[in-house]
Write an enzyme that holds these catalytic residues in place. Structure first.
Site, mmCIF file in Angstrom:
data_model
loop_
_atom_site.group_PDB
_atom_site.id
_atom_site.type_symbol
_atom_site.label_atom_id
_atom_site.label_comp_id
_atom_site.label_asym_id
_atom_site.label_seq_id
_atom_site.Cartn_x
_atom_site.Cartn_y
_atom_site.Cartn_z
ATOM 1 N N ASP A 115 -1.032 -6.016 -0.109
ATOM 2 C CA ASP A 115 -1.507 -5.398 1.134
ATOM 3 C C ASP A 115 -3.014 -5.216 1.090
ATOM 4 O O ASP A 115 -3.552 -4.678 0.107
ATOM 5 C CB ASP A 115 -0.888 -3.997 1.294
ATOM 6 C CG ASP A 115 0.383 -4.013 2.128
ATOM 7 O OD1 ASP A 115 0.496 -4.852 3.044
ATOM 8 O OD2 ASP A 115 1.270 -3.178 1.854
ATOM 9 N N ASP A 143 0.839 -1.207 0.000
ATOM 10 C CA ASP A 143 0.000 0.000 0.000
ATOM 11 C C ASP A 143 0.875 1.259 0.000
ATOM 12 O O ASP A 143 0.362 2.381 -0.024
ATOM 13 C CB ASP A 143 -1.022 -0.004 1.144
ATOM 14 C CG ASP A 143 -0.390 -0.151 2.511
ATOM 15 O OD1 ASP A 143 0.846 -0.213 2.602
ATOM 16 O OD2 ASP A 143 -1.154 -0.201 3.505
ATOM 17 N N SER A 144 2.205 1.059 -0.044
ATOM 18 C CA SER A 144 3.118 2.189 -0.295
ATOM 19 C C SER A 144 2.861 2.753 -1.702
ATOM 20 O O SER A 144 3.370 3.819 -2.043
ATOM 21 C CB SER A 144 4.576 1.755 -0.154
ATOM 22 O OG SER A 144 4.836 0.570 -0.874
ATOM 23 N N GLU A 183 -1.535 -5.557 8.703
ATOM 24 C CA GLU A 183 -0.717 -4.950 9.756
ATOM 25 C C GLU A 183 -1.372 -5.150 11.118
ATOM 26 O O GLU A 183 -2.569 -4.899 11.267
ATOM 27 C CB GLU A 183 -0.535 -3.450 9.478
ATOM 28 C CG GLU A 183 0.211 -3.178 8.180
ATOM 29 C CD GLU A 183 0.442 -1.687 7.921
ATOM 30 O OE1 GLU A 183 0.114 -0.856 8.794
ATOM 31 O OE2 GLU A 183 0.946 -1.367 6.830
ATOM 32 N N LYS A 199 -1.328 -9.340 2.831
ATOM 33 C CA LYS A 199 -0.579 -8.894 4.017
ATOM 34 C C LYS A 199 -1.470 -7.950 4.819
ATOM 35 O O LYS A 199 -2.189 -7.140 4.239
ATOM 36 C CB LYS A 199 0.723 -8.196 3.611
ATOM 37 C CG LYS A 199 1.517 -7.645 4.813
ATOM 38 C CD LYS A 199 2.967 -7.330 4.472
ATOM 39 C CE LYS A 199 3.198 -5.988 3.840
ATOM 40 N NZ LYS A 199 2.721 -4.824 4.600
ATOM 41 N N GLU A 223 9.104 -4.103 10.637
ATOM 42 C CA GLU A 223 9.566 -2.827 10.068
ATOM 43 C C GLU A 223 10.131 -1.914 11.157
ATOM 44 O O GLU A 223 9.482 -1.647 12.175
ATOM 45 C CB GLU A 223 8.391 -2.141 9.348
ATOM 46 C CG GLU A 223 8.789 -0.811 8.725
ATOM 47 C CD GLU A 223 7.817 -0.312 7.662
ATOM 48 O OE1 GLU A 223 6.886 -1.046 7.284
ATOM 49 O OE2 GLU A 223 8.007 0.838 7.208
HETATM 50 O O1 KIV Z 1 3.575 -1.104 1.622
HETATM 51 C C1 KIV Z 1 4.753 -1.452 1.681
HETATM 52 O O2 KIV Z 1 5.580 -1.138 0.802
HETATM 53 C C2 KIV Z 1 5.182 -2.239 2.836
HETATM 54 C C3 KIV Z 1 6.647 -2.478 3.000
HETATM 55 C C4 KIV Z 1 7.290 -1.262 3.541
HETATM 56 C C5 KIV Z 1 6.934 -3.663 3.832
HETATM 57 O O3 KIV Z 1 4.383 -2.642 3.610
#
Ligand code: KIV
Length: 273
Positions: free
Chosen positions: A92, A53-54, A124, A122, A191
């Site tokens: 994510d 989600d980056s 969190e 994924k 992280e």
């Molecule tokens: O969204 C992302 O890029 C991440 C990484 C920083 C692990 O969750």
């Protein structure tokens, strides 16, 4: 000649990732969000591609990961899936699509898997999202956990500094990691936490532990592609190793193009019909 024993594997699976941890082969993981980049990352031999989600930051220009939607994540993930032959693809679940209740978490995970063709999701958090993790796993969807500096909680933390330096937070992180493993997660990301703590978690868990800013004692590493390629120059945390200066290279190419257009050097005769 291949330099690592997983180089000739046709398709990476959770089973292969587990074998890599068991024999001490480090796992490489990078983010990708579109077809063209994912094709290169896959061909280079990266084990896991994270459609993170980056994307909210590096693709859409938002300040945080919070605004990206499930539809947008599915759009990015579908493009990555079309490009990839070997890498294991993790997506994510965005903020707000799994924390509320486990039924919504399951619906989100199923949409990602069905509509994008990715291999895992994924999420969190630890104990707080246990029910959601169990529900997703019960549908046969592999889940990767994410602890430490979890960007979806940035407004709770208030800062991007190293997490779990204090004993209480470190103990909770260890507990959460054990909970995620007991639930059935196939791996977790840690992280921006002290290297000593991350190493302790990687040793305590039998599943792979992938670090970003968590030192070298874990089972693999992940970086955001735009940061490691030097496309984003304003984000340079200590943990980031920059492998290229693409911003510089691209700037030079764009400026040369402008110069050639303005000077009428481009196109020349051989570039015309
Ligand atoms: O969204 C992302 O890029 C991440 C990484 C920083 C692990 O969750």
């Amino acid at each position: 000649m291949s330099v690592h024993s997983s180089a000739n594997i046709k398709r990476i699976t959770t089973h292969i990732l587990q074998e890599m941890k068991d024999r001490g082969e480090k796992i490489s993981m990078l983010t990708a969000y579109d077809y063209s980049m994912a094709k290169i990352v896959d061909a280079a031999g990266v084990d896991i591609i994270l459609v993170g989600d980056s994307a909210s930051n590096v693709m859409a220009g938002h300040e945080t990961t919070l605004p990206i939607t499930l539809d947008q994540m599915i759009y990015h993930a579908s493009a990555v899936v079309r490009a990839v032959k070997r890498s294991f693809i993790v997506v994510d679940i965005p903020f707000g699509n799994y924390q509320g209740n486990s039924s919504e978490a399951l619906r989100s995970a199923i949409r990602i898997m069905k509509e994008s063709g990715a291999h895992a999701v994924k999420v969190e958090g630890g104990a707080e999202i246990k029910e959601s993790v169990i529900r997703i796993l019960s549908a046969g969807v592999p889940v990767m956990g994410h602890l430490g500096l979890t960007p979806q909680s940035i407004y709770k933390f208030g800062t991007y500094t190293v997490r779990a330096k204090e004993e209480a937070e470190a103990n909770k992180l260890i507990e959460d990691a054990k909970i995620l493993e007991a639930c059935g997660c196939f791996a977790i990301v840690l992280e921006k936490i002290p290297a000593e703590l991350a190493t302790k978690v990687a040793k305590a868990l039998s599943i792979p532990v992938i670090g970003i800013g968590a030192g070298g004692g874990v089972d693999g590493q992940v970086l955001v592609m735009h940061d490691m390629l030097g496309i984003t120059q304003e984000f340079k945390p200590r943990f980031l190793r920059q492998y290229a200066d693409l911003q510089g290279m691209m700037m030079e190419a764009f400026q040369n193009y402008i110069k050639d257009v303005k000077s009428k050097d481009f196109p020349n005769e051989s570039e015309s019909y």
